[in-house]
Write a protein that holds these residues in place. Structure first.
Motif, PDB file in Angstrom:
ATOM      1  N   THR A 208      34.403  26.627  60.366  1.00 22.95           N
ATOM      2  CA  THR A 208      34.487  25.168  60.221  1.00 22.95           C
ATOM      3  C   THR A 208      33.449  24.474  61.096  1.00 22.95           C
ATOM      4  O   THR A 208      32.921  23.439  60.721  1.00 22.95           O
ATOM      5  CB  THR A 208      35.896  24.634  60.558  1.00 22.95           C
ATOM      6  OG1 THR A 208      36.182  24.860  61.938  1.00 22.95           O
ATOM      7  CG2 THR A 208      36.957  25.274  59.691  1.00 22.95           C
TER       8      THR A 208
ATOM      9  N   GLY B 284      30.205  22.305  59.710  1.00 20.36           N
ATOM     10  CA  GLY B 284      30.228  20.890  60.082  1.00 20.36           C
ATOM     11  C   GLY B 284      31.428  20.162  59.514  1.00 20.36           C
ATOM     12  O   GLY B 284      31.372  18.959  59.247  1.00 20.36           O
ATOM     13  N   THR B 285      32.530  20.881  59.341  1.00 24.63           N
ATOM     14  CA  THR B 285      33.724  20.314  58.722  1.00 24.63           C
ATOM     15  C   THR B 285      34.300  19.188  59.563  1.00 24.63           C
ATOM     16  O   THR B 285      34.602  19.371  60.741  1.00 24.63           O
ATOM     17  CB  THR B 285      34.799  21.403  58.525  1.00 24.63           C
ATOM     18  OG1 THR B 285      34.245  22.449  57.735  1.00 24.63           O
ATOM     19  CG2 THR B 285      36.037  20.848  57.855  1.00 24.63           C
TER      20      THR B 285
ATOM     21  N   PRO C 261      34.023  18.778  51.610  1.00 20.52           N
ATOM     22  CA  PRO C 261      32.670  19.060  52.101  1.00 20.52           C
ATOM     23  C   PRO C 261      31.721  17.860  52.161  1.00 20.52           C
ATOM     24  O   PRO C 261      30.837  17.845  53.027  1.00 20.52           O
ATOM     25  CB  PRO C 261      32.146  20.132  51.133  1.00 20.52           C
ATOM     26  CG  PRO C 261      33.368  20.767  50.561  1.00 20.52           C
ATOM     27  CD  PRO C 261      34.409  19.682  50.516  1.00 20.52           C
TER      28      PRO C 261
ATOM     29  N   SER D  74      30.844  16.077  55.843  1.00 19.83           N
ATOM     30  CA  SER D  74      30.558  17.081  56.862  1.00 19.83           C
ATOM     31  C   SER D  74      29.250  16.732  57.554  1.00 19.83           C
ATOM     32  O   SER D  74      28.428  15.991  57.039  1.00 19.83           O
ATOM     33  CB  SER D  74      30.489  18.480  56.248  1.00 19.83           C
ATOM     34  OG  SER D  74      29.471  18.544  55.294  1.00 19.83           O
TER      35      SER D  74
ATOM     36  N   LEU E 248      30.298  16.285  66.273  1.00 23.38           N
ATOM     37  CA  LEU E 248      31.369  16.753  65.399  1.00 23.38           C
ATOM     38  C   LEU E 248      32.723  16.242  65.889  1.00 23.38           C
ATOM     39  O   LEU E 248      33.526  15.717  65.105  1.00 23.38           O
ATOM     40  CB  LEU E 248      31.341  18.284  65.360  1.00 23.38           C
ATOM     41  CG  LEU E 248      31.999  19.007  64.214  1.00 23.38           C
ATOM     42  CD1 LEU E 248      31.455  18.536  62.874  1.00 23.38           C
ATOM     43  CD2 LEU E 248      31.784  20.504  64.361  1.00 23.38           C
TER      44      LEU E 248
ATOM     45  N   ARG F  46      35.165  13.521  63.960  1.00 20.62           N
ATOM     46  CA  ARG F  46      36.547  13.900  63.645  1.00 20.62           C
ATOM     47  C   ARG F  46      37.520  12.882  64.221  1.00 20.62           C
ATOM     48  O   ARG F  46      38.479  12.485  63.559  1.00 20.62           O
ATOM     49  CB  ARG F  46      36.841  15.296  64.190  1.00 20.62           C
ATOM     50  CG  ARG F  46      36.132  16.384  63.435  1.00 20.62           C
ATOM     51  CD  ARG F  46      36.265  17.716  64.131  1.00 20.62           C
ATOM     52  NE  ARG F  46      35.677  18.777  63.333  1.00 20.62           N
ATOM     53  CZ  ARG F  46      35.503  19.996  63.762  1.00 20.62           C
ATOM     54  NH1 ARG F  46      35.861  20.349  64.988  1.00 20.62           N
ATOM     55  NH2 ARG F  46      34.961  20.906  62.979  1.00 20.62           N
TER      56      ARG F  46
ATOM     57  N   PHE G 186      39.791  19.900  63.063  1.00 17.84           N
ATOM     58  CA  PHE G 186      39.264  19.046  62.004  1.00 17.84           C
ATOM     59  C   PHE G 186      40.348  18.060  61.599  1.00 17.84           C
ATOM     60  O   PHE G 186      41.515  18.233  61.908  1.00 17.84           O
ATOM     61  CB  PHE G 186      38.813  19.865  60.779  1.00 17.84           C
ATOM     62  CG  PHE G 186      39.810  20.908  60.366  1.00 17.84           C
ATOM     63  CD1 PHE G 186      40.937  20.573  59.629  1.00 17.84           C
ATOM     64  CD2 PHE G 186      39.629  22.224  60.732  1.00 17.84           C
ATOM     65  CE1 PHE G 186      41.862  21.532  59.263  1.00 17.84           C
ATOM     66  CE2 PHE G 186      40.562  23.193  60.378  1.00 17.84           C
ATOM     67  CZ  PHE G 186      41.675  22.842  59.636  1.00 17.84           C
TER      68      PHE G 186
END
Length: 172
Positions: free
Chosen positions: A13, A17-18, A24, A27, A61, A65, A128
């Motif tokens: 993940t 780049g989740t 997707p 991301s 990231l 999130r 995530f």
């Protein structure tokens, strides 16, 4: 926790780049210089190693999130939903932050509520966001309780305002 994180390959993940699991298009593209830890290490050790060796990407990231978690900007929601979220959530969060400092309720209660919220935010930043409200829905009562505490001074002042009676007419 290593066993639970081992079920889902967390590094997959991170490399993908989740931000929202199962979506997707939302991301973050990974940099070409992305360094991945040894798969033999425990999941927590992999996260620590990855964050230390890819700090900028990891920070971006985690921030995205958290933004998706707190802001609910799901791309498939209607414009009305997004506008409603943008107009109500900042006030709710601001009142909740004020509510943490209110001494009207015992410190252990406020600490518990704030800790639950902060821990869930940390979990989202490390893993995530989900495509539905699975991770945020159970926390709505916590936000609302703290926001109600934060709104208490305003509500009391508003309740003490004198009632608007008939105005005297001018002699002119």
């Amino acid at each position: 926790i290593n066993w639970l994180l081992g079920i889902l390959n967390i590094m997959d993940t991170y490399a993908a780049g989740t931000i929202i699991f199962g979506y997707p298009p939302a991301s973050l593209p990974a940099p070409a210089s992305l360094q991945l830890p040894s798969p033999a290490a425990s999941s927590l050790a992999q996260i620590a190693w990855f964050s230390a060796h890819n700090f900028r990407y990891f920070s971006q990231l985690a921030a995205l999130r958290l933004a998706y978690f707190l802001g609910f900007p799901k791309p498939w929601h209607s414009v009305k939903h997004l506008v409603w979220s943008l107009s109500t959530l900042p006030a709710t969060y601001w009142l909740a932050a004020r509510g943490v400092g209110r001494r009207l309720v015992a410190l252990p209660v406020r600490t518990y509520l704030a800790t639950c919220l902060l821990l869930q935010m940390l979990v989202i930043m490390l893993t995530f966001e989900d495509w539905d409200v699975r991770f945020s829905g159970p926390l709505i009562p916590y936000w609302l309780l703290l926001a109600a505490l934060g709104a208490q001074p305003f509500l009391r002042r508003w309740g003490r305002r004198p009632a608007a009676g008939p105005r005297p007419q001018s002699a002119l």
